[in-house]
Design an enzyme around this catalytic site. Structure first.
Site, PDB file in Angstrom:
ATOM      1  N   ASP A 264     -26.838  -8.464  -3.378  1.00  0.00           N
ATOM      2  CA  ASP A 264     -27.807  -7.591  -2.730  1.00  0.00           C
ATOM      3  C   ASP A 264     -27.207  -6.200  -2.511  1.00  0.00           C
ATOM      4  OD1 ASP A 264     -30.241  -7.031  -1.697  1.00  0.00           O
ATOM      5  OD2 ASP A 264     -29.875  -7.928   0.262  1.00  0.00           O
TER       6      ASP A 264
ATOM      7  N   ARG B  66     -30.712   2.508 -11.256  1.00  0.00           N
ATOM      8  CA  ARG B  66     -31.852   1.916 -11.956  1.00  0.00           C
ATOM      9  C   ARG B  66     -33.082   2.818 -11.909  1.00  0.00           C
ATOM     10  NH1 ARG B  66     -34.622  -3.895 -10.642  1.00  0.00           N
ATOM     11  NH2 ARG B  66     -36.375  -2.814  -9.717  1.00  0.00           N
TER      12      ARG B  66
ATOM     13  N   GLU C 230     -26.156 -17.495 -11.622  1.00  0.00           N
ATOM     14  CA  GLU C 230     -25.349 -16.451 -10.977  1.00  0.00           C
ATOM     15  C   GLU C 230     -25.886 -16.208  -9.580  1.00  0.00           C
ATOM     16  OE1 GLU C 230     -25.730 -13.033 -13.525  1.00  0.00           O
ATOM     17  OE2 GLU C 230     -25.251 -14.240 -15.273  1.00  0.00           O
TER      18      GLU C 230
ATOM     19  N   ASP D 280       0.839  -1.201   0.000  1.00  0.00           N
ATOM     20  CA  ASP D 280       0.000   0.000   0.000  1.00  0.00           C
ATOM     21  C   ASP D 280       0.872   1.247   0.000  1.00  0.00           C
ATOM     22  OD1 ASP D 280      -2.011  -1.768   0.183  1.00  0.00           O
ATOM     23  OD2 ASP D 280      -2.716  -1.154   2.173  1.00  0.00           O
TER      24      ASP D 280
ATOM     25  N   LYS E  32     -27.312 -13.734  -6.725  1.00  0.00           N
ATOM     26  CA  LYS E  32     -28.065 -12.484  -6.737  1.00  0.00           C
ATOM     27  C   LYS E  32     -27.456 -11.584  -5.668  1.00  0.00           C
ATOM     28  CE  LYS E  32     -32.774 -10.762  -7.115  1.00  0.00           C
ATOM     29  NZ  LYS E  32     -32.837  -9.708  -6.120  1.00  0.00           N
TER      30      LYS E  32
ATOM     31  N   PHE F  52       2.205   1.932  -3.394  1.00  0.00           N
ATOM     32  CA  PHE F  52       1.094   2.402  -4.230  1.00  0.00           C
ATOM     33  C   PHE F  52       0.830   3.878  -3.962  1.00  0.00           C
ATOM     34  CE2 PHE F  52      -3.287   3.324  -5.233  1.00  0.00           C
ATOM     35  CZ  PHE F  52      -3.497   2.673  -6.433  1.00  0.00           C
ATOM     36  N   ASP F  53       0.712   4.222  -2.679  1.00  0.00           N
ATOM     37  CA  ASP F  53       0.437   5.615  -2.319  1.00  0.00           C
ATOM     38  C   ASP F  53       1.530   6.550  -2.811  1.00  0.00           C
ATOM     39  OD1 ASP F  53      -1.898   4.864  -1.163  1.00  0.00           O
ATOM     40  OD2 ASP F  53      -1.118   4.827   0.896  1.00  0.00           O
TER      41      ASP F  53
ATOM     42  N   TYR G 297     -22.940  -8.092 -14.141  1.00  0.00           N
ATOM     43  CA  TYR G 297     -23.608  -9.312 -14.599  1.00  0.00           C
ATOM     44  C   TYR G 297     -24.253  -9.239 -15.975  1.00  0.00           C
ATOM     45  CZ  TYR G 297     -27.473  -6.748 -12.480  1.00  0.00           C
ATOM     46  OH  TYR G 297     -28.363  -5.778 -12.137  1.00  0.00           O
TER      47      TYR G 297
ATOM     48  N   LYS H 143     -35.199 -16.928  -4.651  1.00  0.00           N
ATOM     49  CA  LYS H 143     -34.870 -16.284  -3.376  1.00  0.00           C
ATOM     50  C   LYS H 143     -34.581 -17.325  -2.301  1.00  0.00           C
ATOM     51  CE  LYS H 143     -35.505 -11.818  -4.216  1.00  0.00           C
ATOM     52  NZ  LYS H 143     -36.453 -10.796  -3.838  1.00  0.00           N
TER      53      LYS H 143
ATOM     54  N   SER I  71     -36.960  -5.550 -13.986  1.00  0.00           N
ATOM     55  CA  SER I  71     -36.882  -6.226 -12.708  1.00  0.00           C
ATOM     56  C   SER I  71     -36.744  -7.732 -13.000  1.00  0.00           C
ATOM     57  CB  SER I  71     -38.176  -5.880 -11.984  1.00  0.00           C
ATOM     58  OG  SER I  71     -38.279  -6.545 -10.803  1.00  0.00           O
ATOM     59  N   LEU I  72     -36.826  -8.586 -11.974  1.00  0.00           N
ATOM     60  CA  LEU I  72     -36.746 -10.035 -12.212  1.00  0.00           C
ATOM     61  C   LEU I  72     -37.975 -10.694 -11.601  1.00  0.00           C
ATOM     62  CD1 LEU I  72     -33.044 -10.783 -11.198  1.00  0.00           C
ATOM     63  CD2 LEU I  72     -33.985 -10.963 -13.507  1.00  0.00           C
TER      64      LEU I  72
ATOM     65  N   CYS J 193     -35.096   7.873  33.141  1.00  0.00           N
ATOM     66  CA  CYS J 193     -35.313   9.050  34.001  1.00  0.00           C
ATOM     67  C   CYS J 193     -36.703   9.068  34.617  1.00  0.00           C
ATOM     68  CB  CYS J 193     -35.061  10.334  33.216  1.00  0.00           C
ATOM     69  SG  CYS J 193     -36.343  10.677  32.012  1.00  0.00           S
TER      70      CYS J 193
ATOM     71  N   CYS K  84     -39.523  10.055  25.226  1.00  0.00           N
ATOM     72  CA  CYS K  84     -39.336  10.605  26.561  1.00  0.00           C
ATOM     73  C   CYS K  84     -39.165  12.115  26.368  1.00  0.00           C
ATOM     74  CB  CYS K  84     -38.091  10.023  27.229  1.00  0.00           C
ATOM     75  SG  CYS K  84     -37.590  10.992  28.663  1.00  0.00           S
TER      76      CYS K  84
ATOM     77  N   LYS L  62     -30.391 -17.621 -15.828  1.00  0.00           N
ATOM     78  CA  LYS L  62     -30.642 -16.960 -17.116  1.00  0.00           C
ATOM     79  C   LYS L  62     -30.487 -17.955 -18.256  1.00  0.00           C
ATOM     80  CE  LYS L  62     -28.840 -12.704 -15.207  1.00  0.00           C
ATOM     81  NZ  LYS L  62     -27.730 -11.764 -15.086  1.00  0.00           N
TER      82      LYS L  62
HETATM   83  P1  AMP Z   1     -35.656  -7.362  -7.649  1.00  0.00           P
HETATM   84  O1  AMP Z   1     -35.073  -6.055  -7.169  1.00  0.00           O
HETATM   85  O2  AMP Z   1     -35.957  -8.318  -6.550  1.00  0.00           O
HETATM   86  O3  AMP Z   1     -36.732  -7.176  -8.674  1.00  0.00           O
HETATM   87  O4  AMP Z   1     -34.467  -8.089  -8.410  1.00  0.00           O
HETATM   88  C1  AMP Z   1     -33.939  -7.515  -9.558  1.00  0.00           C
HETATM   89  C2  AMP Z   1     -32.599  -6.939  -9.253  1.00  0.00           C
HETATM   90  O5  AMP Z   1     -31.682  -7.933  -8.866  1.00  0.00           O
HETATM   91  C3  AMP Z   1     -31.965  -6.343 -10.461  1.00  0.00           C
HETATM   92  O6  AMP Z   1     -32.417  -5.041 -10.680  1.00  0.00           O
HETATM   93  C4  AMP Z   1     -30.509  -6.357 -10.097  1.00  0.00           C
HETATM   94  O7  AMP Z   1     -30.172  -5.128  -9.520  1.00  0.00           O
HETATM   95  C5  AMP Z   1     -30.382  -7.398  -9.025  1.00  0.00           C
HETATM   96  N1  AMP Z   1     -29.405  -8.458  -9.315  1.00  0.00           N
HETATM   97  C6  AMP Z   1     -28.490  -8.910  -8.429  1.00  0.00           C
HETATM   98  N2  AMP Z   1     -27.727  -9.860  -8.960  1.00  0.00           N
HETATM   99  C7  AMP Z   1     -28.129 -10.043 -10.234  1.00  0.00           C
HETATM  100  C8  AMP Z   1     -27.713 -10.897 -11.289  1.00  0.00           C
HETATM  101  N3  AMP Z   1     -26.715 -11.787 -11.135  1.00  0.00           N
HETATM  102  N4  AMP Z   1     -28.374 -10.797 -12.472  1.00  0.00           N
HETATM  103  C9  AMP Z   1     -29.397  -9.918 -12.613  1.00  0.00           C
HETATM  104  N5  AMP Z   1     -29.828  -9.075 -11.664  1.00  0.00           N
HETATM  105  C10 AMP Z   1     -29.221  -9.141 -10.463  1.00  0.00           C
HETATM  106 ZN    ZN Z   2     -36.008   9.790  29.870  1.00  0.00          ZN
END
Ligand code: AMP
Ligand code: ZN
Length: 510
Positions: free
Chosen positions: A114, A133, A110, A31, A112, A34-35, A222, A310, A80-81, A407, A422, A286
């Site tokens: 979070d 998004r 893949e 590090d 998912k 690098f710095d 992804y 999920k 969305s998914l 208190c 309170c 997918k």
């Molecule tokens: P949801 O928010 O439950 O509708 O799930 C959709 C979101 O999952 C997408 O908008 C992505 O941001 C997220 N996500 C996370 N991992 C993946 C992945 N491997 N492929 C596609 N979407 C993903």
């Molecule tokens: Zn108090």
């Protein structure tokens, strides 16, 4: 070497080191080295502004301030998914798609991730824009902030990089970094961040990109989007993205030939994910062939060629021993369930939040009850249900606290507010301490020797009642405090004086 060549060579070197460190997890220099190189580059760039480049590794430290984030329409909508929760759901999905597709289907599995969805735009091999998004049709432009995330490549390499394309992924906050950020919050006497996901998306909306640069965010990719991309399958696009300059497309992804194998993948990661450095809430499956994806198309909301599975949050049952009440800095009361210790996802849980009186009433939760506790992406577990079949016969309904546990002032609850408060803000100890700690952390991160603990001691000893009292403290007054030595007492008092000067604009204009 001319300054221009020097700048270019340093940029190239630093890019490589960034990649080794943040994407490959395999640094080849310290590090410190690098710095040193980064400082060298910054000095050269400052002396030669004519060679400015928005993709230079030096821009990672941030500094740009965004007051209002521009709304940008997505070129390709961010869908969305659809969700599934069982192997039957997945079999049904396969049956639906096999009605449309003739022939064999391969799937890319893949994880998912979070976090917060992001779309990164590249033109001529350079990072040019990042958009959240939003509602799927349009999002907010957060380019300056995303530029500071070290695993986002700013400059790509290779002959087959398209002139223009988009890559999608998730900005995540790995557990390590999240816990570190929370440790700092504790030291500053501030409320904890609840989960990595919200903290990651909140970070993208910070106005000062230098603040974002300090947060240990990561970007996992992804999906490619754009016209005439040189790929035919989802799996290949992940490989290609890695090659183009180190997009972090996690290696856990797997190409499989049947729904049965998809399920093996799910079962494996439902357990193994606990060892991953970041939070995952499922698996995304997918259809691998992009031609087959085109054939399947989209519903109004989601691609028909993809399905999220999920994971079920882990639940355990245990006994509620007591309900206690916590008083926050603002006087807000939070009921806390004190539980018989139990293991969830490898950690021992003794407490869970009950949020407020309504929640207690809704659950009809009583001391002595057997309760179900769940730990999802939150750091504080929650109680999801009561096992009424196990309720002791002599149990009585919970009566919410009427007086402050600290208190003894009568609690108040205003119309439309879920929380009790309170009202004794001038003398209720946690409120007094909390306000002073908050003041210290906001105005003066650097006061030597004053942390939450010292503030607590000072208030308990009756030496301060509000933050203005801090300025009247003397070394002699604080010396008798536990674990306070002459040197630290002096540092503390000097620290306070310095801050006071700052506030009065005597020493600096900040
Ligand atoms: P949801 O928010 O439950 O509708 O799930 C959709 C979101 O999952 C997408 O908008 C992505 O941001 C997220 N996500 C996370 N991992 C993946 C992945 N491997 N492929 C596609 N979407 C993903
Ligand atoms: Zn108090």
């Amino acid at each position: 070497m001319s300054p221009k060549e020097q700048i270019q060579s340093l940029r190239g070197e630093l890019r490589e080191h960034n990649y080794n460190y943040y994407v490959n997890d395999n640094p080849t220099i310290s590090d410190f080295e690098f710095d040193k190189k980064l400082e060298q580059l910054k000095t050269l760039e400052a002396a030669h502004p004519e060679f400015y480049d928005a993709t230079s590794p030096s821009v990672r430290v941030g500094g740009e301030v965004t007051k209002n984030f521009n709304t940008v329409k997505h070129i390709n909508r961010m869908y969305s998914l659809d969700n599934s929760y069982s192997i039957e759901d997945l079999r049904d999905w396969e049956t639906r798609i096999k009605k449309i597709i003739d022939g064999d289907i391969q799937y890319t599995c893949e994880l998912k991730y979070d976090g917060a969805s992001i779309s990164l735009h590249y033109a001529n091999g350079k990072f040019v824009q990042a958009v959240t998004r939003g509602d799927g049709n349009q999002g907010d432009e957060v380019t300056a902030n995303v530029r500071t995330i070290k695993s986002v490549p700013l400059q790509l390499k290779g002959d087959d990089v398209p002139d223009k394309f988009e890559i999608r992924g998730e900005i995540v906050l790995p557990w390590d970094g999240f816990h570190k950020m929370n440790e700092e919050r504790v030291e500053q006497g501030l409320d904890l961040y609840r989960n990595p996901r919200n903290t990651a998306s909140g970070s993208l909306k910070l106005q000062d990109s230098a603040e974002v640069a300090k947060r240990p965010l990561d970007c996992l990719l992804y999906q490619l989007a754009g016209e005439n991309l040189p790929v035919k399958s989802q799996f290949d696009s992940l490989t290609l993205a890695r090659k183009w300059g180190g997009f972090k497309a996690p290696q856990e992804s797997k190409l499989v030939n049947s729904i049965k194998e998809v399920f093996e993948y799910i079962n494996h990661w439902d357990v193994a994910r606990k060892e991953l450095p970041y939070e995952t809430d499922g698996v995304v499956i997918k259809v691998n062939s992009l031609d087959q994806q085109d054939e399947l198309g989209f519903t109004a909301k989601a691609p028909k060629w993809a399905m999220a599975y999920k994971f079920a949050a882990e639940q355990v049952s245990t006994r509620l021993e007591e309900i206690t009440y916590q008083v926050g800095r603002t006087g807000s009361i939070t009921p806390v369930a004190n539980l018989e210790a139990v293991e969830i996802s490898g950690t021992t849980v003794r407490r869970a939040s009950l949020h407020n009186a309504d929640q207690i009433e809704k659950l009809d939760i009583r001391v002595g009850d057997e309760v179900y506790v769940e730990k999802g992406g939150e750091i504080i577990p929650k109680i999801v249900a009561v096992d009424l079949s196990k309720r002791p016969e002599n149990s009585t309904p919970t009566v919410y606290a009427t007086h402050c546990p600290e208190c003894n002032t009568a609690l108040v609850r205003t119309e439309g507010d879920a929380k009790h408060y309170c009202p004794n803000d001038m003398a209720c100890p946690p409120q007094v301490k909390g306000r002073i700690e908050h003041f210290i952390s906001r105005k003066a991160m650097d006061i030597d020797g004053i942390g939450a603990e010292t503030v607590g001691q000072l208030v308990d000893a009756g030496l301060i009642h509000n933050y203005a009292d801090l300025y009247d403290l003397t070394v002699e007054q604080v010396l008798p405090l536990e674990r306070m030595a002459q040197k630290s007492a002096e540092n503390m008092i000097n620290g306070i004086k310095l801050v006071n000067k700052c506030l009065l604009n005597v020493c600096c204009s900040d």
